[in-house]
Write a protein that holds these residues in place. Structure first.
Motif, PDB file in Angstrom:
ATOM      1  N   TYR A  65       0.825  -1.204   0.000  1.00 40.21           N
ATOM      2  CA  TYR A  65       0.000   0.000   0.000  1.00 40.21           C
ATOM      3  C   TYR A  65       0.864   1.262   0.000  1.00 40.21           C
ATOM      4  O   TYR A  65       2.021   1.248   0.434  1.00 40.21           O
ATOM      5  CB  TYR A  65      -0.912   0.026   1.241  1.00 40.21           C
ATOM      6  CG  TYR A  65      -1.870  -1.136   1.326  1.00 40.21           C
ATOM      7  CD1 TYR A  65      -3.077  -1.110   0.643  1.00 40.21           C
ATOM      8  CD2 TYR A  65      -1.559  -2.268   2.092  1.00 40.21           C
ATOM      9  CE1 TYR A  65      -3.960  -2.176   0.720  1.00 40.21           C
ATOM     10  CE2 TYR A  65      -2.442  -3.337   2.173  1.00 40.21           C
ATOM     11  CZ  TYR A  65      -3.633  -3.287   1.485  1.00 40.21           C
ATOM     12  OH  TYR A  65      -4.503  -4.343   1.561  1.00 40.21           O
ATOM     13  N   ARG A  66       0.282   2.344  -0.480  1.00 43.97           N
ATOM     14  CA  ARG A  66       0.905   3.660  -0.325  1.00 43.97           C
ATOM     15  C   ARG A  66       0.498   4.181   1.050  1.00 43.97           C
ATOM     16  O   ARG A  66      -0.682   4.382   1.312  1.00 43.97           O
ATOM     17  CB  ARG A  66       0.426   4.607  -1.443  1.00 43.97           C
ATOM     18  CG  ARG A  66       1.020   6.006  -1.373  1.00 43.97           C
ATOM     19  CD  ARG A  66       0.736   6.766  -2.669  1.00 43.97           C
ATOM     20  NE  ARG A  66      -0.686   6.900  -2.913  1.00 43.97           N
ATOM     21  CZ  ARG A  66      -1.439   7.918  -2.455  1.00 43.97           C
ATOM     22  NH1 ARG A  66      -0.879   8.876  -1.707  1.00 43.97           N
ATOM     23  NH2 ARG A  66      -2.718   7.975  -2.737  1.00 43.97           N
ATOM     24  N   VAL A  67       1.473   4.355   1.908  1.00 40.04           N
ATOM     25  CA  VAL A  67       1.190   4.674   3.313  1.00 40.04           C
ATOM     26  C   VAL A  67       1.791   6.024   3.682  1.00 40.04           C
ATOM     27  O   VAL A  67       2.956   6.305   3.374  1.00 40.04           O
ATOM     28  CB  VAL A  67       1.760   3.584   4.255  1.00 40.04           C
ATOM     29  CG1 VAL A  67       1.510   3.955   5.716  1.00 40.04           C
ATOM     30  CG2 VAL A  67       1.143   2.220   3.927  1.00 40.04           C
ATOM     31  N   ASN A  68       0.991   6.855   4.334  1.00 41.60           N
ATOM     32  CA  ASN A  68       1.476   8.105   4.930  1.00 41.60           C
ATOM     33  C   ASN A  68       1.217   8.073   6.424  1.00 41.60           C
ATOM     34  O   ASN A  68       0.245   7.477   6.902  1.00 41.60           O
ATOM     35  CB  ASN A  68       0.787   9.318   4.318  1.00 41.60           C
ATOM     36  CG  ASN A  68       1.199   9.560   2.881  1.00 41.60           C
ATOM     37  OD1 ASN A  68       0.400   9.356   1.957  1.00 41.60           O
ATOM     38  ND2 ASN A  68       2.439   9.975   2.669  1.00 41.60           N
ATOM     39  N   LEU A  69       2.108   8.724   7.174  1.00 43.34           N
ATOM     40  CA  LEU A  69       2.047   8.727   8.633  1.00 43.34           C
ATOM     41  C   LEU A  69       1.847  10.150   9.125  1.00 43.34           C
ATOM     42  O   LEU A  69       2.572  11.068   8.727  1.00 43.34           O
ATOM     43  CB  LEU A  69       3.347   8.155   9.197  1.00 43.34           C
ATOM     44  CG  LEU A  69       3.506   8.063  10.711  1.00 43.34           C
ATOM     45  CD1 LEU A  69       2.497   7.089  11.296  1.00 43.34           C
ATOM     46  CD2 LEU A  69       4.934   7.636  11.060  1.00 43.34           C
ATOM     47  N   PHE A  70       0.839  10.349   9.990  1.00 42.82           N
ATOM     48  CA  PHE A  70       0.589  11.651  10.615  1.00 42.82           C
ATOM     49  C   PHE A  70       0.726  11.485  12.118  1.00 42.82           C
ATOM     50  O   PHE A  70      -0.004  10.710  12.728  1.00 42.82           O
ATOM     51  CB  PHE A  70      -0.812  12.168  10.264  1.00 42.82           C
ATOM     52  CG  PHE A  70      -1.095  13.558  10.765  1.00 42.82           C
ATOM     53  CD1 PHE A  70      -0.779  14.662  10.001  1.00 42.82           C
ATOM     54  CD2 PHE A  70      -1.675  13.761  12.013  1.00 42.82           C
ATOM     55  CE1 PHE A  70      -1.046  15.959  10.450  1.00 42.82           C
ATOM     56  CE2 PHE A  70      -1.938  15.035  12.481  1.00 42.82           C
ATOM     57  CZ  PHE A  70      -1.620  16.139  11.698  1.00 42.82           C
ATOM     58  N   LYS A  71       1.685  12.187  12.718  1.00 43.27           N
ATOM     59  CA  LYS A  71       1.973  12.040  14.149  1.00 43.27           C
ATOM     60  C   LYS A  71       1.577  13.311  14.896  1.00 43.27           C
ATOM     61  O   LYS A  71       1.840  14.415  14.433  1.00 43.27           O
ATOM     62  CB  LYS A  71       3.465  11.751  14.358  1.00 43.27           C
ATOM     63  CG  LYS A  71       3.925  10.430  13.769  1.00 43.27           C
ATOM     64  CD  LYS A  71       5.373  10.124  14.080  1.00 43.27           C
ATOM     65  CE  LYS A  71       6.320  10.935  13.223  1.00 43.27           C
ATOM     66  NZ  LYS A  71       7.726  10.478  13.382  1.00 43.27           N
ATOM     67  N   ARG A  83      -6.163  20.786  15.486  1.00 44.13           N
ATOM     68  CA  ARG A  83      -5.447  19.589  15.048  1.00 44.13           C
ATOM     69  C   ARG A  83      -6.197  18.911  13.909  1.00 44.13           C
ATOM     70  O   ARG A  83      -5.583  18.380  12.967  1.00 44.13           O
ATOM     71  CB  ARG A  83      -5.290  18.616  16.217  1.00 44.13           C
ATOM     72  CG  ARG A  83      -4.348  17.464  15.934  1.00 44.13           C
ATOM     73  CD  ARG A  83      -2.900  17.909  15.854  1.00 44.13           C
ATOM     74  NE  ARG A  83      -2.425  18.385  17.141  1.00 44.13           N
ATOM     75  CZ  ARG A  83      -1.265  18.964  17.350  1.00 44.13           C
ATOM     76  NH1 ARG A  83      -0.442  19.150  16.318  1.00 44.13           N
ATOM     77  NH2 ARG A  83      -0.900  19.385  18.542  1.00 44.13           N
ATOM     78  N   LEU A  84      -7.506  18.906  13.958  1.00 41.26           N
ATOM     79  CA  LEU A  84      -8.312  18.324  12.884  1.00 41.26           C
ATOM     80  C   LEU A  84      -8.046  19.054  11.566  1.00 41.26           C
ATOM     81  O   LEU A  84      -7.925  18.432  10.503  1.00 41.26           O
ATOM     82  CB  LEU A  84      -9.794  18.398  13.252  1.00 41.26           C
ATOM     83  CG  LEU A  84     -10.766  17.770  12.255  1.00 41.26           C
ATOM     84  CD1 LEU A  84     -10.630  16.250  12.257  1.00 41.26           C
ATOM     85  CD2 LEU A  84     -12.201  18.163  12.602  1.00 41.26           C
ATOM     86  N   THR A  88      -6.431  17.498   8.161  1.00 41.32           N
ATOM     87  CA  THR A  88      -7.108  17.594   6.866  1.00 41.32           C
ATOM     88  C   THR A  88      -6.165  18.143   5.796  1.00 41.32           C
ATOM     89  O   THR A  88      -6.092  17.621   4.680  1.00 41.32           O
ATOM     90  CB  THR A  88      -8.349  18.490   6.989  1.00 41.32           C
ATOM     91  OG1 THR A  88      -9.226  17.959   7.974  1.00 41.32           O
ATOM     92  CG2 THR A  88      -9.086  18.580   5.652  1.00 41.32           C
ATOM     93  N   THR A  89      -5.417  19.192   6.138  1.00 42.96           N
ATOM     94  CA  THR A  89      -4.459  19.781   5.200  1.00 42.96           C
ATOM     95  C   THR A  89      -3.415  18.757   4.782  1.00 42.96           C
ATOM     96  O   THR A  89      -3.089  18.615   3.593  1.00 42.96           O
ATOM     97  CB  THR A  89      -3.777  21.008   5.833  1.00 42.96           C
ATOM     98  OG1 THR A  89      -4.762  21.989   6.155  1.00 42.96           O
ATOM     99  CG2 THR A  89      -2.745  21.607   4.887  1.00 42.96           C
ATOM    100  N   SER A  90      -2.900  18.009   5.763  1.00 42.73           N
ATOM    101  CA  SER A  90      -1.890  16.998   5.452  1.00 42.73           C
ATOM    102  C   SER A  90      -2.467  15.880   4.593  1.00 42.73           C
ATOM    103  O   SER A  90      -1.816  15.403   3.645  1.00 42.73           O
ATOM    104  CB  SER A  90      -1.319  16.420   6.742  1.00 42.73           C
ATOM    105  OG  SER A  90      -0.598  17.391   7.463  1.00 42.73           O
ATOM    106  N   GLY A  95      -2.629  13.261  -0.906  1.00 41.21           N
ATOM    107  CA  GLY A  95      -3.443  12.711  -1.980  1.00 41.21           C
ATOM    108  C   GLY A  95      -4.559  11.805  -1.504  1.00 41.21           C
ATOM    109  O   GLY A  95      -5.024  10.938  -2.261  1.00 41.21           O
ATOM    110  N   ALA A  96      -5.012  11.980  -0.280  1.00 42.38           N
ATOM    111  CA  ALA A  96      -6.113  11.169   0.246  1.00 42.38           C
ATOM    112  C   ALA A  96      -7.385  11.420  -0.539  1.00 42.38           C
ATOM    113  O   ALA A  96      -7.666  12.547  -0.971  1.00 42.38           O
ATOM    114  CB  ALA A  96      -6.328  11.475   1.732  1.00 42.38           C
TER     115      ALA A  96
END
Length: 370
Positions: A65-71, A83-84, A88-90, A95-96
């Motif tokens: 999978y193409r995976v992105n991490l938001f911490k 934070r929401l 959303t911006t990230s 490319g969500a």
């Protein structure tokens, strides 16, 4: 172990979903391949420390999978509209889209924030809860409640948004600091008080094994406590009836957390103090004996949970309870224990009775019992 061999409890709701118990993090990918053949992009939302511990293990099964991490930083402050917005911006930068899958990897704060994001992003995208704390495994990951905080109160902005699945790996509890264990114990004890007197006795008898983190005892504790939550949620997904009982101690606890601006008291500590305050109030209403109140108090103390809070103003805390989501028509709706193993919804608690219960758990002394 195969999918068929993992312990599974089904949440029966408008859209049913499984709660897997003892499912290894690295095997989540196998489950996704078997159940969601249209997923290409995954957004994992977690804390910095949790990512350091478990991201690599989780990624072992997500290589396709193409995976992105938001911490995000730890703490209730992370559950905010600010934070929401950042999330959303990230997500858009990553490319969500509507087929993106959100994985909430962490405790209750992560589950709430990631779940609320999934519920509103592009009007709703899929969600998997991967709880890594005891509190999340026995309580917050199950039931579909997701939310963010507002200055007026905790979890004021939220929705019911069930996940596709709950993926519980017991090994994540091995690194859990005892303070985080206490948060989960408070919720598990709550489950015992409202619906399972045998589970309450289990906590009384297994004190040393629980403190020593005996793996078999912990597995039984998580499984039995989770089963209470699943059973109640399956009867009443949207809290129109029996599910309200799960809020035992929370009207008091949330008011305390909000009054203290989520500093100096954890969620589990707030619930612990709230459980005892509710027990004192229930005794005043004739629902529970003093001996039963003492059993509740002793069990909380046994596991290092607080039963009093220092230097708070009961009037201010009473005022804070006015924003509780259960209230109706200006009346405070409280959940009270009825003995040990049952609870009731009470619509007849007066402000003086509630103040008296608060006064039982507020100390002005230098020494606070814990």
């Amino acid at each position: 172990m195969s999918l068929a061999e993992w312990q599974k409890i089904e949440v029966r709701a408008d859209r049913s979903y499984p709660v897997f118990l003892g499912a290894p993090l690295q095997e989540l990918g196998e489950y996704l391949h078997s159940q969601m053949d249209d997923v290409e992009h995954i957004l994992i939302i977690t804390h910095h420390s949790v990512a350091d511990l478990y991201f690599d293990r989780l990624m072992e099964g997500l290589q396709d999978y193409r995976v992105n991490l938001f911490k995000i930083p730890a703490g209730e402050e992370g559950k905010s509209l600010e934070r929401l917005s950042q999330l959303t911006t990230s997500a858009l930068r990553y490319g969500a889209d509507r087929k993106t899958l959100v994985i909430a990897l962490g405790g209750g704060v992560i589950g709430d924030l990631a779940g609320f994001f999934a519920s509103v992003f592009m009007r709703g995208i899929r969600l998997i809860q991967v709880p890594t704390t005891l509190l999340a495994q026995v309580d917050s990951s199950i039931g579909g409640k997701v939310a963010v905080n507002h200055p007026a109160g905790k979890n004021i902005l939220g929705s019911f948004y069930p996940p596709q699945a709950v993926w519980t790996d017991f090994t994540t509890l091995e690194s859990l600091p005892w303070g985080e264990v206490e948060n989960g114990l408070a919720e598990s004890i709550k489950h015992a008080i409202i619906a399972d007197s045998d589970l309450f006795e289990f906590f009384e008898k297994q004190e040393q094994s629980i403190k020593q983190r005996d793996p078999s005892v912990w597995r039984e504790m998580v499984a039995r406590s989770s089963a209470v939550k699943v059973r109640i949620v399956s009867q009443d997904e949207r809290e129109q009836g029996v599910r309200a009982l799960l809020n035992l101690g929370h009207s008091f606890g949330h008011a305390l957390e909000t009054e203290m601006n989520y500093r100096g008291v954890t969620h589990g500590q707030g619930v612990s103090i709230g459980l005892l305050a509710a027990a004192y109030l229930a005794n005043a209403k004739g629902f529970i004996t003093l001996d039963e109140v003492d059993r509740v108090k002793h069990l909380l103390i046994t596991f290092g949970l607080p039963t009093v809070i220092k230097g708070q103003d009961s009037q201010a805390l009473l005022q804070g309870m006015k924003t509780d989501k259960k209230n109706q028509g200006g009346r405070k709706i409280l959940i009270l224990p009825k003995g040990i193993g049952q609870a009731v919804v009470s619509k007849e608690c007066t402000d003086p009775e509630i103040l008296a219960a608060w006064d039982q758990v507020i100390s002005s002394d230098d020494e606070v019992e814990s």
